[in-house]
Design a protein around this motif. Structure first.
Motif, PDB file in Angstrom:
ATOM      1  N   SER A   1       0.836  -1.195   0.000  1.00  0.00           N
ATOM      2  CA  SER A   1       0.000   0.000   0.000  1.00  0.00           C
ATOM      3  C   SER A   1       0.871   1.245   0.000  1.00  0.00           C
ATOM      4  CB  SER A   1      -0.931  -0.016   1.206  1.00  0.00           C
ATOM      5  OG  SER A   1      -0.272   0.427   2.370  1.00  0.00           O
ATOM      6  N   SER A   2       0.234   2.352  -0.282  1.00  0.00           N
ATOM      7  CA  SER A   2       0.991   3.605  -0.309  1.00  0.00           C
ATOM      8  C   SER A   2       1.456   4.011   1.085  1.00  0.00           C
ATOM      9  CB  SER A   2       0.154   4.717  -0.946  1.00  0.00           C
ATOM     10  OG  SER A   2      -1.046   4.904  -0.215  1.00  0.00           O
ATOM     11  N   VAL A   3       0.710   3.618   2.123  1.00  0.00           N
ATOM     12  CA  VAL A   3       1.117   3.954   3.491  1.00  0.00           C
ATOM     13  C   VAL A   3       2.432   3.247   3.842  1.00  0.00           C
ATOM     14  CG1 VAL A   3       0.473   3.856   5.937  1.00  0.00           C
ATOM     15  CG2 VAL A   3      -1.252   4.407   4.222  1.00  0.00           C
ATOM     16  N   ALA A   4       2.556   1.999   3.435  1.00  0.00           N
ATOM     17  CA  ALA A   4       3.800   1.251   3.679  1.00  0.00           C
ATOM     18  C   ALA A   4       4.960   1.912   2.941  1.00  0.00           C
ATOM     19  CB  ALA A   4       3.649  -0.198   3.244  1.00  0.00           C
ATOM     20  N   ALA A   5       4.735   2.269   1.687  1.00  0.00           N
ATOM     21  CA  ALA A   5       5.787   2.912   0.893  1.00  0.00           C
ATOM     22  C   ALA A   5       6.167   4.268   1.480  1.00  0.00           C
ATOM     23  CB  ALA A   5       5.326   3.067  -0.556  1.00  0.00           C
ATOM     24  N   ILE A   6       5.185   4.999   1.970  1.00  0.00           N
ATOM     25  CA  ILE A   6       5.476   6.300   2.597  1.00  0.00           C
ATOM     26  C   ILE A   6       6.346   6.093   3.830  1.00  0.00           C
ATOM     27  CG2 ILE A   6       4.431   8.218   3.889  1.00  0.00           C
ATOM     28  CD1 ILE A   6       2.068   8.024   1.821  1.00  0.00           C
ATOM     29  N   ASN A   7       5.985   5.105   4.657  1.00  0.00           N
ATOM     30  CA  ASN A   7       6.803   4.818   5.846  1.00  0.00           C
ATOM     31  C   ASN A   7       8.221   4.426   5.450  1.00  0.00           C
ATOM     32  OD1 ASN A   7       5.503   4.944   8.594  1.00  0.00           O
ATOM     33  ND2 ASN A   7       3.891   3.972   7.400  1.00  0.00           N
ATOM     34  N   ASP A   8       8.336   3.591   4.429  1.00  0.00           N
ATOM     35  CA  ASP A   8       9.647   3.169   3.937  1.00  0.00           C
ATOM     36  C   ASP A   8      10.469   4.387   3.500  1.00  0.00           C
ATOM     37  OD1 ASP A   8      11.587   1.304   3.278  1.00  0.00           O
ATOM     38  OD2 ASP A   8      10.410   0.336   1.724  1.00  0.00           O
ATOM     39  N   ASN A   9       9.868   5.245   2.701  1.00  0.00           N
ATOM     40  CA  ASN A   9      10.564   6.442   2.211  1.00  0.00           C
ATOM     41  C   ASN A   9      10.903   7.414   3.333  1.00  0.00           C
ATOM     42  OD1 ASN A   9      10.665   5.635  -0.481  1.00  0.00           O
ATOM     43  ND2 ASN A   9       8.622   6.433  -0.893  1.00  0.00           N
ATOM     44  N   LEU A  10       9.993   7.568   4.301  1.00  0.00           N
ATOM     45  CA  LEU A  10      10.298   8.430   5.449  1.00  0.00           C
ATOM     46  C   LEU A  10      11.462   7.861   6.256  1.00  0.00           C
ATOM     47  CD1 LEU A  10       6.716   9.464   6.624  1.00  0.00           C
ATOM     48  CD2 LEU A  10       8.526  10.985   5.749  1.00  0.00           C
ATOM     49  N   GLY A  11      11.521   6.539   6.378  1.00  0.00           N
ATOM     50  CA  GLY A  11      12.659   5.915   7.060  1.00  0.00           C
ATOM     51  C   GLY A  11      13.966   6.275   6.381  1.00  0.00           C
ATOM     52  N   ILE A  12      13.978   6.216   5.065  1.00  0.00           N
ATOM     53  CA  ILE A  12      15.184   6.567   4.300  1.00  0.00           C
ATOM     54  C   ILE A  12      15.542   8.032   4.506  1.00  0.00           C
ATOM     55  CG2 ILE A  12      16.097   6.841   1.954  1.00  0.00           C
ATOM     56  CD1 ILE A  12      14.393   4.297   1.238  1.00  0.00           C
ATOM     57  N   ILE A  13      14.545   8.907   4.439  1.00  0.00           N
ATOM     58  CA  ILE A  13      14.801  10.352   4.609  1.00  0.00           C
ATOM     59  C   ILE A  13      15.327  10.637   6.010  1.00  0.00           C
ATOM     60  CG2 ILE A  13      13.664  12.605   4.775  1.00  0.00           C
ATOM     61  CD1 ILE A  13      11.804  11.566   2.453  1.00  0.00           C
ATOM     62  N   TYR A  14      14.659  10.093   7.029  1.00  0.00           N
ATOM     63  CA  TYR A  14      15.118  10.332   8.404  1.00  0.00           C
ATOM     64  C   TYR A  14      16.518   9.762   8.632  1.00  0.00           C
ATOM     65  CZ  TYR A  14      10.711  12.324   9.991  1.00  0.00           C
ATOM     66  OH  TYR A  14       9.621  13.156  10.183  1.00  0.00           O
ATOM     67  N   HIS A  15      16.827   8.644   8.017  1.00  0.00           N
ATOM     68  CA  HIS A  15      18.180   8.093   8.120  1.00  0.00           C
ATOM     69  C   HIS A  15      19.184   9.087   7.543  1.00  0.00           C
ATOM     70  CE1 HIS A  15      21.133   4.569   7.093  1.00  0.00           C
ATOM     71  NE2 HIS A  15      21.643   5.407   7.948  1.00  0.00           N
ATOM     72  N   ARG A  16      18.883   9.619   6.375  1.00  0.00           N
ATOM     73  CA  ARG A  16      19.806  10.558   5.722  1.00  0.00           C
ATOM     74  C   ARG A  16      20.027  11.823   6.530  1.00  0.00           C
ATOM     75  NH1 ARG A  16      17.767   9.608  -0.437  1.00  0.00           N
ATOM     76  NH2 ARG A  16      18.843   7.626  -0.695  1.00  0.00           N
ATOM     77  N   ILE A  17      19.002  12.279   7.253  1.00  0.00           N
ATOM     78  CA  ILE A  17      19.173  13.507   8.052  1.00  0.00           C
ATOM     79  C   ILE A  17      19.531  13.185   9.507  1.00  0.00           C
ATOM     80  CG2 ILE A  17      17.761  14.934   6.525  1.00  0.00           C
ATOM     81  CD1 ILE A  17      15.490  14.719   8.609  1.00  0.00           C
ATOM     82  N   LYS A  18      19.855  11.928   9.747  1.00  0.00           N
ATOM     83  CA  LYS A  18      20.368  11.445  11.030  1.00  0.00           C
ATOM     84  C   LYS A  18      19.375  11.563  12.186  1.00  0.00           C
ATOM     85  CE  LYS A  18      25.045  11.895   9.605  1.00  0.00           C
ATOM     86  NZ  LYS A  18      26.243  12.446   9.428  1.00  0.00           N
ATOM     87  N   GLU A  19      18.107  11.434  11.865  1.00  0.00           N
ATOM     88  CA  GLU A  19      17.082  11.314  12.901  1.00  0.00           C
ATOM     89  C   GLU A  19      16.753   9.828  13.008  1.00  0.00           C
ATOM     90  OE1 GLU A  19      13.892  14.078  13.201  1.00  0.00           O
ATOM     91  OE2 GLU A  19      15.016  15.628  12.103  1.00  0.00           O
ATOM     92  N   TYR A  20      17.676   9.134  13.673  1.00  0.00           N
ATOM     93  CA  TYR A  20      17.687   7.682  13.643  1.00  0.00           C
ATOM     94  C   TYR A  20      16.469   7.027  14.289  1.00  0.00           C
ATOM     95  CZ  TYR A  20      22.511   8.460  12.206  1.00  0.00           C
ATOM     96  OH  TYR A  20      23.644   8.865  11.547  1.00  0.00           O
TER      97      TYR A  20
END
Length: 167
Positions: A1-20
């Motif tokens: 679902s799009s909600v799962a993909a959004i969570n996945d993408n937010l995980g990647i973004i937060y990782h990149r900005i070091k909000e682990y």
């Protein structure tokens, strides 16, 4: 679902900005949603991202747990390249934990799979990693030199020095 993909993408973004912590929460949310959907390929990707997140924080034990879960899913529906990369990441984690025997074993698994699948970049990284591990152990330096020389030869053959910078 799009909600799962959004969570996945937010995980990647937060990782990149070091909000682990936020990254971790989003990866777990994505994994749970992907499990409900029985989307093994996306579960594999999310566990891989979670393992990378832990490694970037030097949480190697947690990374290894993620990589083991990833390997379970790979056996269901994964690719040899993903499996070889996961063995490489596990070896790297064990090397940082100074569990050199386990690191050596996983580097060797990665090398074998990379050779069999002709995954040159993974082969370079695994050869270099195993060579470096042997040097750190101060054993079998002749084999270490042979492995690193092979990594250099392959990298020159494909014009890639990317992995050799990790020493």
């Amino acid at each position: 679902s799009s909600v799962a993909a959004i969570n996945d993408n937010l995980g990647i973004i937060y990782h990149r900005i070091k909000e682990y912590a936020k990254a971790e929460d989003h990866f777990f949310a994505a994994i749970e949603l992907y499990k409900e959907q029985k989307n093994t390929i996306k579960i594999i990707k999310a566990y891989s991202c979670l393992g990378a997140l832990y490694s970037s924080q030097k949480r190697y034990e947690d990374g290894i747990v993620s990589y083991n879960k990833l390997l379970e899913k790979i056996k269901e529906k994964g690719s040899p390249m993903t499996e070889a990369r996961t063995y490489l990441n596990m070896a790297w984690s064990y090397r940082h934990l100074e569990e050199y025997d386990k690191a050596t074993s996983y580097y060797q698994k990665s090398i074998n799979m990379a050779r069999h699948g002709d995954f040159k970049d993974l082969q370079i990284a695994a050869l270099e990693g195993l060579g470096t591990t042997l040097v750190k152990q101060k054993i079998n330096r002749k084999r270490a030199l042979t492995l690193i020389t092979e990594a250099i030869r392959i990298s020159e053959e494909i014009n890639s020095l990317y992995y050799l910078a990790s020493c």
